[in-house]
Motif scaffolding. Structure first.
Motif, mmCIF file in Angstrom:
data_model
loop_
_atom_site.group_PDB
_atom_site.id
_atom_site.type_symbol
_atom_site.label_atom_id
_atom_site.label_comp_id
_atom_site.label_asym_id
_atom_site.label_seq_id
_atom_site.Cartn_x
_atom_site.Cartn_y
_atom_site.Cartn_z
ATOM 1 N N CYS A 1 -87.476 -56.682 -102.181
ATOM 2 C CA CYS A 1 -88.876 -56.849 -101.794
ATOM 3 C C CYS A 1 -89.085 -58.060 -100.889
ATOM 4 O O CYS A 1 -90.135 -58.209 -100.276
ATOM 5 C CB CYS A 1 -89.758 -57.025 -103.030
ATOM 6 S SG CYS A 1 -89.880 -55.547 -104.034
ATOM 7 N N ILE B 1 -94.434 -51.167 -105.680
ATOM 8 C CA ILE B 1 -95.419 -51.088 -104.595
ATOM 9 C C ILE B 1 -94.833 -51.627 -103.293
ATOM 10 O O ILE B 1 -94.962 -51.008 -102.229
ATOM 11 C CB ILE B 1 -96.692 -51.871 -104.967
ATOM 12 C CG1 ILE B 1 -97.413 -51.175 -106.128
ATOM 13 C CG2 ILE B 1 -97.629 -51.985 -103.760
ATOM 14 C CD1 ILE B 1 -98.550 -51.979 -106.713
ATOM 15 N N THR B 2 -94.154 -52.776 -103.368
ATOM 16 C CA THR B 2 -93.564 -53.374 -102.173
ATOM 17 C C THR B 2 -92.437 -52.520 -101.619
ATOM 18 O O THR B 2 -92.295 -52.367 -100.402
ATOM 19 C CB THR B 2 -93.032 -54.786 -102.486
ATOM 20 O OG1 THR B 2 -94.076 -55.585 -103.033
ATOM 21 C CG2 THR B 2 -92.501 -55.456 -101.224
ATOM 22 N N THR B 3 -91.631 -51.942 -102.515
ATOM 23 C CA THR B 3 -90.530 -51.082 -102.077
ATOM 24 C C THR B 3 -91.046 -49.868 -101.334
ATOM 25 O O THR B 3 -90.518 -49.495 -100.277
ATOM 26 C CB THR B 3 -89.683 -50.628 -103.285
ATOM 27 O OG1 THR B 3 -89.099 -51.771 -103.912
ATOM 28 C CG2 THR B 3 -88.574 -49.683 -102.848
ATOM 29 N N ILE B 4 -92.087 -49.240 -101.853
ATOM 30 C CA ILE B 4 -92.676 -48.073 -101.192
ATOM 31 C C ILE B 4 -93.171 -48.447 -99.799
ATOM 32 O O ILE B 4 -92.951 -47.721 -98.821
ATOM 33 C CB ILE B 4 -93.821 -47.489 -102.035
ATOM 34 C CG1 ILE B 4 -93.261 -46.879 -103.330
ATOM 35 C CG2 ILE B 4 -94.597 -46.443 -101.242
ATOM 36 C CD1 ILE B 4 -94.322 -46.428 -104.307
ATOM 37 N N ARG B 5 -93.810 -49.593 -99.702
ATOM 38 C CA ARG B 5 -94.321 -50.043 -98.402
ATOM 39 C C ARG B 5 -93.184 -50.273 -97.410
ATOM 40 O O ARG B 5 -93.261 -49.859 -96.246
ATOM 41 C CB ARG B 5 -95.135 -51.326 -98.566
ATOM 42 C CG ARG B 5 -95.672 -51.890 -97.250
ATOM 43 C CD ARG B 5 -96.550 -53.109 -97.478
ATOM 44 N NE ARG B 5 -95.831 -54.177 -98.157
ATOM 45 C CZ ARG B 5 -95.007 -55.017 -97.537
ATOM 46 N NH1 ARG B 5 -94.770 -54.894 -96.229
ATOM 47 N NH2 ARG B 5 -94.411 -55.975 -98.209
ATOM 48 N N LYS B 6 -92.106 -50.910 -97.873
ATOM 49 C CA LYS B 6 -90.982 -51.193 -96.991
ATOM 50 C C LYS B 6 -90.234 -49.924 -96.581
ATOM 51 O O LYS B 6 -89.740 -49.816 -95.461
ATOM 52 C CB LYS B 6 -90.016 -52.184 -97.659
ATOM 53 C CG LYS B 6 -90.525 -53.613 -97.668
ATOM 54 C CD LYS B 6 -89.507 -54.578 -98.243
ATOM 55 C CE LYS B 6 -89.971 -56.026 -98.068
ATOM 56 N NZ LYS B 6 -89.906 -56.463 -96.659
ATOM 57 N N ILE C 1 -91.610 -46.937 -96.258
ATOM 58 C CA ILE C 1 -92.465 -46.253 -95.283
ATOM 59 C C ILE C 1 -92.344 -46.911 -93.902
ATOM 60 O O ILE C 1 -92.246 -46.231 -92.874
ATOM 61 C CB ILE C 1 -93.929 -46.263 -95.751
ATOM 62 C CG1 ILE C 1 -94.088 -45.374 -96.991
ATOM 63 C CG2 ILE C 1 -94.861 -45.790 -94.634
ATOM 64 C CD1 ILE C 1 -95.460 -45.437 -97.620
ATOM 65 N N LYS C 2 -92.296 -48.253 -93.901
ATOM 66 C CA LYS C 2 -92.201 -48.983 -92.630
ATOM 67 C C LYS C 2 -90.758 -49.126 -92.151
ATOM 68 O O LYS C 2 -90.513 -49.576 -91.034
ATOM 69 C CB LYS C 2 -92.822 -50.379 -92.782
ATOM 70 C CG LYS C 2 -94.326 -50.363 -92.998
ATOM 71 C CD LYS C 2 -94.884 -51.779 -93.024
ATOM 72 C CE LYS C 2 -96.398 -51.787 -93.141
ATOM 73 N NZ LYS C 2 -96.951 -53.165 -93.143
ATOM 74 N N GLU D 1 -88.406 -51.246 -93.172
ATOM 75 C CA GLU D 1 -88.160 -52.664 -92.904
ATOM 76 C C GLU D 1 -86.863 -53.133 -93.555
ATOM 77 O O GLU D 1 -86.485 -52.678 -94.626
ATOM 78 C CB GLU D 1 -89.310 -53.514 -93.456
ATOM 79 C CG GLU D 1 -90.634 -53.308 -92.750
ATOM 80 C CD GLU D 1 -91.742 -54.151 -93.365
ATOM 81 O OE1 GLU D 1 -92.807 -54.246 -92.727
ATOM 82 O OE2 GLU D 1 -91.544 -54.700 -94.455
#
Length: 204
Positions: A145, A177-182, A184-185, A187
Motif C-alpha cells: 500500500c 481499499i488501498t490495494t484496490i485503488r492501486k 485499478i490505477k 501503480e
C-alpha cells in the motif's frame, strides 16, 4: 490475547477466499487457457517454495507470466525478454496473484500480511526484519500500500514489521481499499530498475 489476529482474521480469510474462488472461477479458467498458449508450453502456473509464518516453507502458486526461453548455453533469458504481452497485462492488473487464494484457503497465507519472499533471503534478514515471519504472509500487505515494488527493501521491511505490531480489522480494511485503488490505477508494479523487484542482497 488479540481476538482479531488470533481468530477472526483467519475466519475472514477462509470465508472471503472460498467465495472469491467460486465467483472468480470463470476468470481463473480463462486466464489459465490464455497463459497456456502465451507461455509457449511453459505452463500457466508458477510454483515456488517460500517461507511463511515462523519461516515454515510452503509452495506459493501464482499465474506464470514468463516463458522458459533460454539462450544457446541453456541459461534463462533476462526477465524482460521472457515476459510476454499477456504476462505483462496479467501482472499489471495483479491477476497473477489470484491463485494464491488457494494458499489462503489452505492456511499457508492470509489475504493481508507481509509478502512471502524467496527462501535465500532468510539468512540475510536482521533480527528486526525477520519479525515479518511472526504472522502469515499475505497476497497484499501494508508495504504494498506504500509503494509495492517502487520502494527500497529497507523501507519495505520496516512497513512489514509495523504491520506485525499493528494488526487490526481497521488496518486490514485500509490495506484492501488501498490495494484496490492501486490495482485499478496499476501503480508501483515495477521497481525503478527492473520489470520485477531486484534481488535483496542484505544491503539494499
Amino acid at each position: 490475547m488479540k481476538p482479531y489476529s488470533n481468530f477472526f482474521k483467519r475466519a475472514i480469510d477462509i470465508i472471503i477466499a472460498s467465495v472469491a474462488l467460486i465467483l472468480l472461477s470463470p476468470i481463473l479458467l480463462a486466464v489459465t487457457i490464455w497463459l497456456h498458449f502465451a507461455n509457449k508450453g511453459a505452463g500457466a502456473f508458477f510454483y515456488q517454495p517460500r517461507p511463511g509464518k515462523d519461516a515454515k516453507i510452503f509452495k506459493v502458486v501464482k499465474f506464470k507470466t514468463m516463458t522458459d526461453e533460454r539462450d544457446s548455453l541453456g541459461n534463462l533469458l533476462p526477465d524482460e525478454k521472457r515476459l510476454t504481452k499477456v504476462g505483462l497485462f496479467v501482472r499489471s492488473t495483479s491477476i497473477d496473484e489470484l491463485p494464491q487464494l488457494w494458499n489462503v484457503l489452505k492456511g499457508d497465507m492470509s489475504l493481508i500480511g507481509p509478502r512471502p519472499l524467496l527462501i535465500q533471503y532468510l539468512p540475510l534478514y536482521s533480527p528486526e526484519q525477520a519479525r515479518r515471519h511472526e504472522v502469515r504472509p499475505g497476497i497484499t500487505g501494508w508495504a504494498q500500500c506504500h509503494g509495492r515494488n517502487a520502494i527500497s527493501w529497507k523501507k519495505k521491511f520496516e512497513l512489514d514489521v509495523w504491520y506485525v505490531d499493528n494488526i487490526s480489522f481497521i488496518t486490514d480494511c485500509k490495506v484492501i481499499i488501498t490495494t484496490i485503488r492501486k490495482v485499478i490505477k496499476r501503480e508501483d508494479i515495477s521497481s525503478a530498475t527492473s520489470v520485477t523487484m531486484e534481488f535483496f542482497d542484505g544491503n539494499n
